[in-house]
Design a protein around this motif. Structure first.
Motif: not given
Ligand SMILES: Cc1ncc(COP(=O)(O)O)c(C=O)c1O
Length: 374
Positions: A47-55, A74-81, A215-222, A242-244
């Motif tokens: 469901t995502g990269y654990v160190p990011l979830k910890v942060e 972790i999702t591809n942007g907030c929109i996917e969430a 960054a608008p182009g990073i496409r990381i949401g949760w 999954g998400t990059s």
């Protein structure tokens, strides 16, 4: 609008790349790509990269949410969430309450998911009419309340904490699921970052991301949910799997290394300055009687023209032909109630070109008030 090549981007809700730590992020991605080839070489699982979830969980404590990393995906942007959350909690035909005016992508999403919508207008304070909302909850007229309770797009206001607590309690008592889009929460220019609904109920589903801050182009949401995580994870697996991981790792490192808070302070200051400059210019240039929002920051201003005289569709086309993008009011509702309004983006800095564009829009608006509408 998406295809148009505007010179002056007053239509979006983000900023110039100079506002974001993109160099730092690029260098982190390069370093991590070399030093941890598994980030790119391995299959994306879980469901995502654990160190990011910890942060994310660590930061959530500061805004009143004690959340487990097991309940974050972790999702591809907030929109996917948001899309996953709606799909996990509704059936086609269900009714979703939204704040009005409502960010147009959410209205399109609800339409595409065959969900019905009830738009609850904001009161004078700039946030949702709580009594009306509560009436809907008590009549069991809605299954979900989809809210931007912090730095609403387009009005830029946050619901005060006591009202959030009240709404969350009423939702729980009436089996209404709250899904909140907190993407602008970190941009709030106040003494304290506003709390999300989740701080007042463990049942609220919290969606956010880094498009407006990192960054608008990073496409990381949760998305965080206590009750629906299995369903959300299953839907994610069968839609985008999954998400990059390299992008997730770079964001995680940015958050972990401590530069994020300093960056946020700078970003908020800059946005407040840009919003204020644009606000003053609208008040100066537009015809008497024009109303403009006074956001707690974020990127956008909501402009309301006097009377219903303005044909915002015509203004939008005229502006687009002149290379100026605006977000016309009719996109923010399912009916004509905002046909005399539009949203402006202050994120691309304050300069002569933007000032000139505001002046030009003001002149067209003045003309539309004196000329007969077609
Ligand atoms: C309220 C709101 N939610 C979500 C998004 C999109 O988020 P993301 O780019 O992370 O998918 C936007 C973008 O403008 C927005 O304004």
């Amino acid at each position: 609008m998406l295809g148009s090549n505007c010179r002056v981007r007053l239509d979006l809700a983000n900023g110039d790349s100079a506002l974001y730590p993109v160099k730092k992020l690029g260098s982190l991605m390069r370093q991590m790509g070399y030093s941890k080839p598994a980030l790119l070489g391995n299959t994306v699982k879980g469901t995502g990269y654990v160190p990011l979830k910890v942060e994310i969980a660590r930061r959530a404590v500061h805004y009143g949410c004690n959340i487990s990393t097991d309940d974050i995906l972790i999702t591809n942007g907030c929109i996917e969430a948001i899309s996953l959350s709606l799909r996990a909690t509704t059936q086609p035909g269900d009714v979703v309450a939204v704040e009005s005016p409502c960010y147009f992508v959410l209205l399109q999403m609800l339409h595409n998911l065959n969900l019905r919508v009830i738009e609850v207008e904001a009161g004078q304070e700039g946030y949702v009419n709580v009594a009306k909302l509560n009436g809907l909850f008590q009549r069991k007229a809605v299954q979900v309340f989809l809210t931007l309770c912090n730095i609403n797009n387009p009005l830029g206001k946050s619901i005060p904490n006591e009202q959030k607590a009240y709404i969350a309690r009423q939702a729980d008592e009436n089996d209404v699921v709250i899904i909140e889009d907190d993407i602008f929460g970190d941009t709030a220019f106040g003494e304290r970052r506003p709390f999300p609904m989740r701080a007042f109920s463990p049942n609220a589903i919290l969606c956010s991301g880094f498009s407006k801050t990192v960054a608008p182009g990073i496409r990381i949401g949760w998305v965080h949910s206590v009750n629906y995580m299995r369903k959300i994870a299953s839907l994610k697996y069968t839609s985008t799997m999954g998400t990059s991981v390299l992008s997730q790792a770079a964001v995680a490192e940015l958050l972990r290394s401590g530069g994020y808070d300093a960056h946020l302070r700078k970003l908020r200051r800059e946005l407040a300055r840009q919003i204020s400059a644009m606000l003053q210019s609208v008040l100066r240039e537009f015809p008497a009687g024009t109303r403009v929002s006074d956001p707690e920051v974020g990127y956008v201003l909501w402009v309301e023209m006097p009377a219903q005289a303005l044909n915002v569709r015509a203004l939008f086309l005229k502006a687009r032909n002149a290379g100026i993008g605006i977000a016309p009011g009719h996109m923010f509702a399912t009916d004509q109630r905002y046909d005399h309004c539009f949203r402006l983006n202050a994120g691309f800095g304050w300069n002569d070109e933007v000032e000139q564009a505001i002046r030009q829009l003001a002149q067209w608006c003045q003309l539309s008030l004196t000329e007969p509408q077609d």
